[in-house]
Scaffold this motif. Structure first.
Motif, PDB file in Angstrom:
ATOM      1  N   ILE A   7      -0.821  -0.092  -5.991  1.00 55.49           N
ATOM      2  CA  ILE A   7      -0.708   1.058  -5.066  1.00 55.49           C
ATOM      3  C   ILE A   7       0.810   1.535  -4.734  1.00 55.49           C
ATOM      4  O   ILE A   7       1.317   2.537  -4.710  1.00 55.49           O
ATOM      5  N   ILE A  10       0.912  -1.279  -0.120  1.00 54.72           N
ATOM      6  CA  ILE A  10       0.090   0.069   0.255  1.00 54.72           C
ATOM      7  C   ILE A  10       0.917   1.229   0.084  1.00 54.72           C
ATOM      8  O   ILE A  10       0.496   2.343   0.345  1.00 54.72           O
ATOM      9  N   VAL A  17      -5.829   3.306  -0.413  1.00 54.80           N
ATOM     10  CA  VAL A  17      -4.872   3.981  -1.505  1.00 54.80           C
ATOM     11  C   VAL A  17      -4.960   5.506  -1.585  1.00 54.80           C
ATOM     12  O   VAL A  17      -5.776   6.086  -1.157  1.00 54.80           O
ATOM     13  N   THR A  19      -9.786   4.505  -2.444  1.00 58.34           N
ATOM     14  CA  THR A  19      -9.218   5.684  -2.272  1.00 58.34           C
ATOM     15  C   THR A  19     -10.120   6.518  -1.165  1.00 58.34           C
ATOM     16  O   THR A  19      -9.853   7.601  -0.821  1.00 58.34           O
ATOM     17  N   GLU A  65      -1.784   7.331  -9.871  1.00 60.30           N
ATOM     18  CA  GLU A  65      -1.656   7.520  -8.456  1.00 60.30           C
ATOM     19  C   GLU A  65      -2.115   9.212  -8.262  1.00 60.30           C
ATOM     20  O   GLU A  65      -2.268   9.437  -7.229  1.00 60.30           O
ATOM     21  N   PRO A 114      -1.758  -5.025  -4.751  1.00 59.86           N
ATOM     22  CA  PRO A 114      -2.685  -4.271  -4.108  1.00 59.86           C
ATOM     23  C   PRO A 114      -3.225  -5.365  -3.003  1.00 59.86           C
ATOM     24  O   PRO A 114      -3.999  -6.184  -3.372  1.00 59.86           O
ATOM     25  N   TRP A 120     -10.309   4.233  -9.236  1.00 60.45           N
ATOM     26  CA  TRP A 120     -10.394   2.874  -8.422  1.00 60.45           C
ATOM     27  C   TRP A 120     -11.869   2.609  -8.335  1.00 60.45           C
ATOM     28  O   TRP A 120     -12.762   3.774  -8.341  1.00 60.45           O
TER      29      TRP A 120
END
Lengths: 481, 50
Positions: free
Chosen positions: A352, A213, A430, A402, A321, A368, A327
């Motif tokens: 992640i 993570i 995340v 997220t 990112e 992840p 997500w």
């Protein structure tokens, strides 16, 4: 009357079945298909694997729970999906030679968990390889027996090297490996044998405490501390050596052949090793067919066998990112809106942790984690949305990773008097650099790391309350996922 | 990145004897247990409303 079929009775699927049974079971038909007739509480298998817990305390027979929750249980494995509107049924192979059965559905929830891909690393695993695993109950029992044999040798005066970690460059579940090695350390200390064993943590993480993570940054002792610093401090205190950023390439008896992030090759020897394999999705061996036998596999599963859902796939890591909306929010298949995925079964849009490719082209990128609490939360979200669709015709729940909160409690021994545990609380799972523009991309008020006896109490509490919840006993819904 | 025993640029974090005392001090740990549970319940409540 709607018919909802859930496949897989792990954290995600079993949670979904409990909610569906509670809300819809009396007026609609809820069916659970699972290849095991019990639910296994995976987090406690680290204790089974060290001989500190009776395996019977970690499992729940499913039939009595589903009888109470108005869920029909089919003891079988999913082999094919026919998703087109004019068909919409699955084919299952009954366990113990019961033959095949077609089960029609209005809504299908795929929560089949991980396919343990030992074959990706030659020589890995307890069946055809030379290492152990704690990913299933059978594996944990095999690991326990081998570990206790090793303890007997240590008691006779032998010395041994124990290696715990990951067995592939893209493996996940580093947290389970961390917990297992910490429990072995504590067990050997308790037996007075710690000085006879060398403990090595072997992982594909780019830094200790990454856990797939991208690590955690939190306040500790009055300053911001990374999980790398924190886990280093714990390992130094325990006398555990670590080898990280390494992808296991091949295992031979007593020897791991690896490649590191710089492309260097090397070997690590062992007397006992527990290495977590690469996870794939079960979709790799599930057929998806149309009415005329056409192959529709690509519409439901990606190449790794995970279910394609409402995420944005194919973004390069630098864009992923920075885009929390990539997500998935409702875990719904874009081609077939009545098919959902929950837990490890859904395809994440990417890693992640920062991915890395060695100069030789080997990927070293922790996948992840979607286990435990994350699986349970997704199972609940999916179930509540299916309930919404049946009752109201529209979904009202969503939670991206997220936005999701998770707590990880990694025990160090099981004693309530002098045990300990590392507690890591993260929000969100995340990093969301838009909402939290700090180094870690997380809420620094909620995100937290600490170690102590309270963690051992927390782990004990989690085991017993979750076993209660998963039995569907009165009040189960007030216990969080 | 080196593959083993990396050193962080920040001051090295150590678990001292003083830390270990507090990690096993029953009264202090009871307080931490309550704080941790409240923290988790607050976050879970936020999640349940999603």
């Amino acid at each position: 009357m709607a018919r909802i079929v859930v496949v897989g009775a792990g954290f995600a699927g079993h949670t979904a079945a409990l909610y569906l049974g509670h809300h819809l079971g009396k007026r609609h038909e809820v069916i659970m298909v699972n290849k095991y007739d019990y639910f296994g509480f995976v987090p406690s298998w680290v204790w089974v694997g060290t001989g500190r817990m009776d395996p019977q305390k970690t499992i729940i027979p499913l039939q009595p729970v589903y009888d109470r929750m108005h869920v029909r249980f089919v003891h079988a494995a999913l082999t094919a999906i026919h998703p087109e509107p004019e068909e919409q049924f699955i084919v299952v192979e009954k366990v113990n030679g019961g033959g095949q059965e077609r089960i029609a559905y209005d809504y299908l929830i795929i929560a089949t968990g991980p396919y343990l891909n030992f074959a990706a690393t030659p020589g890995l695993g307890p069946h055809e390889g030379h290492t152990y695993s704690i990913c299933t109950l059978d594996h944990a029992l095999q690991a326990r027996d081998a570990y206790l044999e090793l303890v007997e040798r240590l008691e006779k005066g032998d010395r041994a090297k124990i290696v715990i970690g990951t067995g592939h460059g893209t493996a996940t579940c580093q947290g389970a490996a961390f917990e297992y090695i910490s429990n072995i350390h504590k067990d050997l200390v308790r037996r007075g044998l710690r000085d006879r064993a060398e403990l090595v943590f072997f992982s594909n993480e780019p830094a200790l405490g990454d856990f797939g993570i991208r690590g955690v940054t939190a306040r500790y002792k009055g300053r911001l501390v990374t999980s790398a610093e924190f886990v280093e401090a714990v390992f130094r205190d325990f006398g555990i050596r670590w080898e990280i950023g390494r992808a296991a390439r091949k295992i031979e008896p007593g020897r791991i052949y690896w490649e590191d992030m710089d492309g260097n090759f090397g070997e690590t020897t062992f007397d006992f090793a527990m290495l977590v394999p690469q996870f794939k999705g079960h979709g790799i061996h599930i057929a998806v067919r149309g009415p005329n036998g056409e192959d529709l596999h690509d519409k439901i599963f990606n190449a790794s066998g995970f279910v394609i859902v409402d995420g944005i796939y194919g973004l390069p890591y630098e864009r992923l990112e920075r885009n929390p909306d990539a997500w998935p929010a409702v875990y719904q298949n874009p081609w077939y809106p009545n098919i959902f995925a929950a837990g490890i079964a859904f395809a994440p849009p990417g890693p992640i942790s920062v991915p890395h490719t060695t100069p030789n082209g080997t990927k070293i990128a922790p996948a992840p984690p979607r286990t435990g609490m994350i699986s349970g939360i997704i199972g609940r979200i999916v179930a509540l949305n299916v309930i919404d669709l049946v009752k109201k015709g529209r979904m009202t729940h969503s939670e991206r990773m997220t936005e999701m909160f998770a707590a990880c409690v990694a025990s160090v021994g099981d004693s309530l008097w002098d045990g300990s545990a590392v507690v890591i609380v993260v929000h969100p799972v995340v990093p969301d650099f838009r909402r939290y523009p700090n180094e870690g991309g997380r809420d620094l008020f909620v995100t937290h790391m600490e170690m102590g006896l309270s963690g051992a109490w927390m782990k004990f509490l989690i085991h017993h309350t979750f076993m209660y919840k998963f039995k569907g006993l009165p009040g189960w819904r007030i216990i969080p996922e | 990145m080196p593959a083993s025993q990396p050193q962080t640029a920040r001051p090295t974090l150590e678990i001292t004897d003083r830390d270990k005392f507090w990690m096993n001090c029953k009264l202090y740990q009871l307080w931490r247990f309550i704080v941790l549970n409240l923290k988790i319940l607050k976050a879970v409540d936020q999640s349940k409303r999603s």
